[in-house]
Design an enzyme around this catalytic site. Structure first.
Site, PDB file in Angstrom:
ATOM      1  N   GLU A 164     -21.102  76.048 -15.849  1.00  0.00           N
ATOM      2  CA  GLU A 164     -19.465  76.279 -15.650  1.00  0.00           C
ATOM      3  C   GLU A 164     -18.045  76.696 -15.964  1.00  0.00           C
ATOM      4  O   GLU A 164     -18.787  78.145 -16.022  1.00  0.00           O
ATOM      5  CB  GLU A 164     -19.708  74.702 -16.872  1.00  0.00           C
ATOM      6  CG  GLU A 164     -20.561  74.140 -18.021  1.00  0.00           C
ATOM      7  CD  GLU A 164     -20.412  73.326 -19.072  1.00  0.00           C
ATOM      8  OE1 GLU A 164     -19.425  73.855 -19.885  1.00  0.00           O
ATOM      9  OE2 GLU A 164     -21.057  72.997 -19.669  1.00  0.00           O
ATOM     10  N   GLU A 221     -14.455  62.282 -18.337  1.00  0.00           N
ATOM     11  CA  GLU A 221     -15.196  61.403 -18.568  1.00  0.00           C
ATOM     12  C   GLU A 221     -14.112  61.160 -20.254  1.00  0.00           C
ATOM     13  O   GLU A 221     -14.387  61.908 -21.064  1.00  0.00           O
ATOM     14  CB  GLU A 221     -16.340  62.557 -18.724  1.00  0.00           C
ATOM     15  CG  GLU A 221     -16.692  62.644 -17.474  1.00  0.00           C
ATOM     16  CD  GLU A 221     -17.975  63.957 -18.440  1.00  0.00           C
ATOM     17  OE1 GLU A 221     -19.469  63.306 -18.878  1.00  0.00           O
ATOM     18  OE2 GLU A 221     -18.051  64.926 -18.032  1.00  0.00           O
ATOM     19  N   LYS A 273     -15.566  61.388 -23.792  1.00  0.00           N
ATOM     20  CA  LYS A 273     -16.392  62.693 -24.430  1.00  0.00           C
ATOM     21  C   LYS A 273     -15.800  62.782 -25.771  1.00  0.00           C
ATOM     22  O   LYS A 273     -13.859  62.396 -25.740  1.00  0.00           O
ATOM     23  CB  LYS A 273     -16.086  63.738 -23.716  1.00  0.00           C
ATOM     24  CG  LYS A 273     -17.012  63.607 -22.305  1.00  0.00           C
ATOM     25  CD  LYS A 273     -16.114  65.197 -21.160  1.00  0.00           C
ATOM     26  CE  LYS A 273     -17.630  67.106 -22.384  1.00  0.00           C
ATOM     27  NZ  LYS A 273     -17.200  68.008 -21.904  1.00  0.00           N
ATOM     28  N   GLU A 305      -9.937  67.704 -22.736  1.00  0.00           N
ATOM     29  CA  GLU A 305     -11.434  67.775 -22.783  1.00  0.00           C
ATOM     30  C   GLU A 305     -11.908  66.869 -21.662  1.00  0.00           C
ATOM     31  O   GLU A 305     -12.945  66.713 -21.352  1.00  0.00           O
ATOM     32  CB  GLU A 305     -12.540  67.388 -24.209  1.00  0.00           C
ATOM     33  CG  GLU A 305     -13.960  67.408 -23.799  1.00  0.00           C
ATOM     34  CD  GLU A 305     -14.536  68.897 -23.585  1.00  0.00           C
ATOM     35  OE1 GLU A 305     -13.843  70.158 -23.796  1.00  0.00           O
ATOM     36  OE2 GLU A 305     -15.548  68.892 -23.712  1.00  0.00           O
TER      37      GLU A 305
END
Ligand SMILES: *[C@@H]1O[C@H](CO)[C@@H](O)[C@H](O)[C@H]1NC(C)=O
Ligand SMILES: *[C@@H]1O[C@H](CO)[C@@H](O)[C@H](O)[C@H]1NC(C)=O
Ligand SMILES: *[C@@H]1O[C@H](CO)[C@@H](O)[C@H](O)[C@H]1NC(C)=O
Ligand SMILES: *[C@@H]1O[C@H](CO)[C@@H](O)[C@H](O)[C@H]1NC(C)=O
Length: 490
Positions: A269, A319, A322, A330
């Protein structure tokens, strides 16, 4: 990358490959595809998005049936994931690992030609926030999954790995050459690393200069980026111009010191978020990701490990479900918004278009929003309750200092929260019934950088459907709360 642009091959061959496959086929860049979203893009749209943008590798966090089915015959390389909460059962039973491999790997390879290349066992299992919960299960689970791959006869094409946070290593002198694994986990790390090495498997690490900046206001900002504007750091005969190289080489040193100097490294990542914090913005994210891509495309590698770098950008798409325990940023790591729109210009070097392109054929809900009624008063006692209710269940991470909606006034804030809740609940009427406070409008309330979203049509296909249907139960609980609220004021 190297294979695409390196010398030796005739320029005409490169030209032909470029025209046929736009070089994407041999490129090194991958992307993380996470699905913790209230309204995930359907997997077939995501697969076309990947293909249109020449992204040839994806990393998944689980082994969702529908996702893998859609990746079949796409030619895209896949790293499937085993979530941490499955480690205990896989650690305690080889049979469980064999079932997992059979259903989630072998079946997809044989019946549908999914190009599964890696199994990521757990995700950052040593993270300090887990309090050591996975220390006993990670290695046995890894061994059982490897045995299962061997038994299934696919261990040559599918390799195990354990994505680690970069906090598993540290430096004794603040320089890459001081790198070694943290003392408390040193022995276990080496057992895992030896096992990976014995089985021809790579070490996977997640590296986040953004987090360094987020947790330490004194971190030299320029050092997070790749422009060469930071004061270089000298380590023996090597010089470092950016944090990524230094961090990667701290790992390279740690591996070398312990006898594994040739173990392949995958960057599992890497990326930069665009919202939810003052340093999470479009300018920094563009600068970081483009800088990283140029670095990758140059094929130079790092001072300790010259040559191609194998990496997966974090992440492909935002997203909105999350956990925000790490911070409000995040939910905003995507190169693309939740609906597949590029957030900024980004040249991945994989296509001729010069920048990433949007997903096609995305189906939106109606063009309508839920906002605060103009006649409603800010002093209404229900305002605070309604706002915290909406923010608690929807997504208000774009509100607050330095964020994309940070300049809204109090009414704007409330409208933003109401709309987020309304959209997440698929524009159900009952989800815009904050007592005497809300109304539906067809006028787009978005201002400047602040986007009042309209959700996309919910996706119910596949094995994840039960989980995703959960959101639809929320209007019922809202109704219940509203009834209570009404009763209390009557
Ligand atoms: C396959 O993976 C899915 C998604 O991660 C998981 O829910 C399921 O339990 C796995 N199947 C087996 C047989 O372990
Ligand atoms: C870890 O420990 C801390 C302090 O004891 C506790 O507050 C936290 O809930 C624990 N986290 C987990 C995931 O167990
Ligand atoms: C609804 O709001 C209006 C305007 O602020 C106010 O006059 C009215 O009393 C409110 N009604 C209820 C039931 O709270
Ligand atoms: C809007 O909300 C944010 C975060 O919830 C808060 O920090 C800010 O002060 C609010 N602005 C106004 C004008 O109320």
């Amino acid at each position: 990358m190297g294979r695409c642009f390196s010398g030796g091959i005739s320029i005409w061959v490169v030209f032909l490959i470029s025209n046929l496959m736009m070089c994407g086929v041999v490129s090194g860049i991958g992307a993380n595809w996470g699905t913790q979203a209230s309204h995930p893009l359907p997997p077939d749209s995501v697969v076309s998005l990947l293909r249109q943008n020449g992204i040839q590798k994806v990393k998944l966090f689980d082994a969702d049936y529908d996702t893998l089915t859609n990746l079949g015959k796409s030619g895209i390389e896949v790293m499937v994931g085993i979530p941490n909460d499955m480690l205990a059962s896989l650690a305690s039973s080889v049979k469980a690992a064999e079932k997992w491999v059979s259903k989630n790997v072998s079946a997809h390879i044989s019946s549908n030609n999914v190009k599964i290349r890696y199994v990521a066992v757990g995700n950052e299992p040593f993270l300090e926030t887990y309090n050591g919960s996975f220390l006993r299960t990670i290695f046995p689970a890894l061994k059982n999954v490897q045995s299962a791959l061997i038994k299934a006869g696919i261990s040559n094409q599918v390799k195990v790995t354990v994505p680690q946070n970069a906090d598993v290593y540290e430096s004794s002198n603040g320089l890459p050459s001081g790198g070694d694994f943290r003392t408390e986990i040193h022995d276990l790390m080496l057992q895992i690393i030896k096992f990976l090495s014995d089985n021809g498997a790579p070490f996977t690490v997640n590296i986040y200069p953004f987090i360094s900046l987020y947790i330490d206001a004194n971190f030299p900002v320029d050092y997070a980026f790749f422009d060469g504007n930071a004061s270089p750091i000298t380590d023996g005969s090597l010089t470092y111009y950016n944090m990524f190289d230094a961090n990667y080489d701290t790992l390279a040193w740690a591996l070398q010191k312990n006898g594994f100097g040739n173990l392949p490294i995958i960057v599992g990542e890497i990326g930069w978020p665009t919202d939810g914090d003052q340093n999470a913005n479009l300018v920094y994210a563009q600068k970081f990701n483009q800088g990283f891509m140029s670095h990758i495309l140059s094929g130079r590698g790092t001072p300790m490990r010259p040559g191609p770098i194998d990496a997966y950008l974090f992440s492909l798409i935002d997203e909105d479900s999350k956990s925000i325990d790490p911070g409000n940023f995040e939910r905003h790591w995507g190169i693309f918004t939740f609906d597949g729109i590029p957030k900024y210009q980004l040249n991945l070097g994989t296509t001729n278009s010069g920048s990433v392109v949007a997903a096609k054929g995305v189906h939106y809900l109606e063009r309508k929003w839920c906002v605060m009624r103009p006649s409603a008063s800010l002093d209404d006692p229900q305002v605070a309750l309604s706002m915290s209710y909406a923010c608690g269940l929807a997504d208000c991470t774009s509100l607050g200092y330095g964020t994309s909606c940070g300049n809204l006034d109090a009414r704007g804030n409330i409208s933003y929260a109401f709309n987020s809740y309304y959209q997440m609940n698929n524009q159900l009427d009952v989800a815009c019934k904050f007592p005497n406070l809300s109304m539906i409008t067809k006028t787009n309330p978005s201002v400047g950088s602040c986007r009042f979203e309209i959700m996309i049509e919910p996706y119910y296909g596949g094995a994840g459907s039960e989980r995703r249907l959960g959101i639809l139960q929320r209007p019922l609980s809202l109704a219940a709360v509203l009834i209570l609220v009404w009763q209390s004021i009557m």
